[in-house]
Motif scaffolding. Structure first.
Motif, PDB file in Angstrom:
ATOM      1  N   GLN A  48       0.657  -0.965  -0.043  1.00  9.82           N
ATOM      2  CA  GLN A  48       0.163   0.056   0.038  1.00  9.82           C
ATOM      3  C   GLN A  48       0.771   1.252  -0.038  1.00  9.82           C
ATOM      4  N   SER A  49       1.820   1.372   0.760  1.00 10.40           N
ATOM      5  CA  SER A  49       2.777   2.526   0.586  1.00 10.40           C
ATOM      6  C   SER A  49       3.446   2.542  -0.515  1.00 10.40           C
ATOM      7  N   ASP A  50       3.883   1.600  -1.246  1.00 11.09           N
ATOM      8  CA  ASP A  50       4.406   1.573  -2.416  1.00 11.09           C
ATOM      9  C   ASP A  50       3.524   2.171  -3.566  1.00 11.09           C
ATOM     10  N   ILE A  51       2.378   1.755  -3.353  1.00  8.55           N
ATOM     11  CA  ILE A  51       1.193   2.280  -4.305  1.00  8.55           C
ATOM     12  C   ILE A  51       0.830   3.770  -4.145  1.00  8.55           C
ATOM     13  N   LYS A  52       1.029   4.064  -2.953  1.00  9.57           N
ATOM     14  CA  LYS A  52       0.679   5.351  -2.678  1.00  9.57           C
ATOM     15  C   LYS A  52       1.988   6.316  -3.256  1.00  9.57           C
ATOM     16  N   SER A  53       3.256   5.718  -3.203  1.00 11.06           N
ATOM     17  CA  SER A  53       4.177   6.437  -3.606  1.00 11.06           C
ATOM     18  C   SER A  53       4.103   6.388  -5.092  1.00 11.06           C
ATOM     19  N   ILE A  54       3.715   5.323  -5.855  1.00  9.90           N
ATOM     20  CA  ILE A  54       3.544   5.187  -7.299  1.00  9.90           C
ATOM     21  C   ILE A  54       2.518   5.989  -7.646  1.00  9.90           C
ATOM     22  N   LYS A  55       1.465   6.377  -6.996  1.00  8.13           N
ATOM     23  CA  LYS A  55       0.603   7.377  -7.377  1.00  8.13           C
ATOM     24  C   LYS A  55       0.874   8.794  -7.221  1.00  8.13           C
ATOM     25  N   ILE A  56       1.623   9.245  -6.164  1.00 10.68           N
ATOM     26  CA  ILE A  56       2.292  10.520  -6.248  1.00 10.68           C
ATOM     27  C   ILE A  56       3.266  10.767  -7.289  1.00 10.68           C
ATOM     28  N   THR A  57       3.986   9.799  -7.411  1.00 12.72           N
ATOM     29  CA  THR A  57       5.101  10.091  -8.634  1.00 12.72           C
ATOM     30  C   THR A  57       4.356  10.119  -9.934  1.00 12.72           C
ATOM     31  N   GLN A  58       3.318   9.278 -10.223  1.00 14.77           N
ATOM     32  CA  GLN A  58       2.476   9.446 -11.502  1.00 14.77           C
ATOM     33  C   GLN A  58       1.679  10.757 -11.495  1.00 14.77           C
ATOM     34  N   GLU A  59       1.272  11.310 -10.446  1.00 15.29           N
ATOM     35  CA  GLU A  59       0.623  12.653 -10.459  1.00 15.29           C
ATOM     36  C   GLU A  59       1.733  13.613 -10.643  1.00 15.29           C
ATOM     37  N   GLU A  60       3.203  13.591 -10.191  1.00 21.24           N
ATOM     38  CA  GLU A  60       4.110  14.490 -10.435  1.00 21.24           C
ATOM     39  C   GLU A  60       4.326  14.520 -11.929  1.00 21.24           C
ATOM     40  N   HIS A  61       4.221  13.227 -12.490  1.00 24.06           N
ATOM     41  CA  HIS A  61       4.801  12.985 -13.817  1.00 24.06           C
ATOM     42  C   HIS A  61       3.599  13.797 -14.989  1.00 24.06           C
ATOM     43  N   THR A  62       2.261  13.487 -14.443  1.00 22.16           N
ATOM     44  CA  THR A  62       1.101  13.994 -15.128  1.00 22.16           C
ATOM     45  C   THR A  62       1.484  15.560 -15.025  1.00 22.16           C
ATOM     46  N   GLN A  63       1.693  16.067 -14.031  1.00 23.07           N
ATOM     47  CA  GLN A  63       1.761  17.746 -14.088  1.00 23.07           C
ATOM     48  C   GLN A  63       2.636  18.148 -14.684  1.00 23.07           C
ATOM     49  N   ILE A  64       4.247  17.365 -14.984  1.00 21.77           N
ATOM     50  CA  ILE A  64       4.980  17.995 -15.819  1.00 21.77           C
ATOM     51  C   ILE A  64       4.657  17.728 -17.136  1.00 21.77           C
ATOM     52  N   LEU A  65       3.970  16.632 -17.562  1.00 20.77           N
ATOM     53  CA  LEU A  65       3.637  16.355 -18.894  1.00 20.77           C
ATOM     54  C   LEU A  65       2.691  17.489 -19.336  1.00 20.77           C
ATOM     55  N   ARG A  66       1.802  17.948 -18.488  1.00 17.48           N
ATOM     56  CA  ARG A  66       0.933  19.093 -18.692  1.00 17.48           C
ATOM     57  C   ARG A  66       1.618  20.117 -19.140  1.00 17.48           C
ATOM     58  N   ALA A  67       2.665  20.496 -18.243  1.00 18.22           N
ATOM     59  CA  ALA A  67       3.522  21.634 -18.213  1.00 18.22           C
ATOM     60  C   ALA A  67       4.145  21.751 -19.710  1.00 18.22           C
ATOM     61  N   LEU A  68       4.644  20.470 -19.902  1.00 19.69           N
ATOM     62  CA  LEU A  68       5.304  20.210 -21.249  1.00 19.69           C
ATOM     63  C   LEU A  68       4.247  20.609 -22.813  1.00 19.69           C
ATOM     64  N   GLU A  69       3.314  20.078 -22.309  1.00 21.05           N
ATOM     65  CA  GLU A  69       2.181  20.362 -23.395  1.00 21.05           C
ATOM     66  C   GLU A  69       1.920  21.674 -23.439  1.00 21.05           C
ATOM     67  N   HIS A  70       1.817  22.371 -22.386  1.00 19.86           N
ATOM     68  CA  HIS A  70       1.606  23.751 -22.685  1.00 19.86           C
ATOM     69  C   HIS A  70       2.598  24.373 -23.236  1.00 19.86           C
ATOM     70  N   LYS A  71       3.911  24.246 -22.812  1.00 24.64           N
ATOM     71  CA  LYS A  71       5.054  24.966 -23.390  1.00 24.64           C
ATOM     72  C   LYS A  71       5.093  24.561 -25.030  1.00 24.64           C
ATOM     73  N   THR A  72       4.790  23.200 -25.273  1.00 25.46           N
ATOM     74  CA  THR A  72       4.959  22.780 -26.660  1.00 25.46           C
ATOM     75  C   THR A  72       3.635  23.858 -27.519  1.00 25.46           C
ATOM     76  N   ASP A  73       2.500  23.858 -26.666  1.00 26.02           N
ATOM     77  CA  ASP A  73       1.534  24.930 -27.437  1.00 26.02           C
ATOM     78  C   ASP A  73       2.195  26.370 -27.693  1.00 26.02           C
ATOM     79  N   VAL A  74       2.695  26.839 -26.661  1.00 22.04           N
ATOM     80  CA  VAL A  74       3.198  28.380 -26.524  1.00 22.04           C
ATOM     81  C   VAL A  74       4.464  28.144 -27.682  1.00 22.04           C
ATOM     82  N   ILE A  75       5.271  27.399 -27.968  1.00 17.26           N
ATOM     83  CA  ILE A  75       6.320  27.278 -28.808  1.00 17.26           C
ATOM     84  C   ILE A  75       5.697  27.307 -30.130  1.00 17.26           C
ATOM     85  N   SER A  76       4.657  26.315 -30.276  1.00 18.43           N
ATOM     86  CA  SER A  76       4.000  26.146 -31.564  1.00 18.43           C
ATOM     87  C   SER A  76       3.365  27.838 -32.148  1.00 18.43           C
TER      88      SER A  76
END
Length: 121
Positions: A48-76
């Motif tokens: 359960q602890s590992d799953i929570k850690s994975i979820k947190i990491t996944q949420e961080e990666h999702t935020q990074i991807l959204r930021a990158l998508e936004h940056k890509t849109d701005v650059i385009s």
């Protein structure tokens, strides 16, 4: 008949001893199972602890991807603006070339007129 009763009692006593032995074995098995269950509970908590850690990491990666998508849109969008500006500059350069050609033609005509005036004068 007493012997039959005695034999039956002996058989019952033997069966009871066998049952007691089976019960002791079952108690031992149950204790072993309890230990296994405690161990499994520990693994479940770790999982359960590992799953929570994975979820947190996944949420961080999702935020990074959204930021990158936004940056890509701005650059385009900026790239599209640059394309339009380059096309506009290209058009202005063509216009300047035409104007320069006109100036060269007018200058040539002026020289010709000056030469004529010098010849007359």
């Amino acid at each position: 008949m007493d012997k039959e009763i005695l034999d039956i009692l002996k058989e019952m006593q033997s069966d009871m001893k066998s049952m007691q032995s089976d019960m002791k074995s079952m108690k031992s098995d149950m204790k072993s199972m309890q230990g296994d269950m405690k161990s499994m509970q520990g693994y479940i908590k770790l999982t359960q602890s590992d799953i929570k850690s994975i979820k947190i990491t996944q949420e961080e990666h999702t935020q990074i991807l959204r930021a990158l998508e936004h940056k890509t849109d701005v650059i385009s969008a900026e790239q599209e603006n640059l394309k339009h500006e380059v096309l506009e500059i290209k058009g202005e350069v063509k216009s300047m070339r035409k104007d320069l050609s006109s100036v060269e033609i007018i200058t040539a005509n002026n020289r010709s007129d000056i030469a004529k005036l010098k010849a007359i004068g």
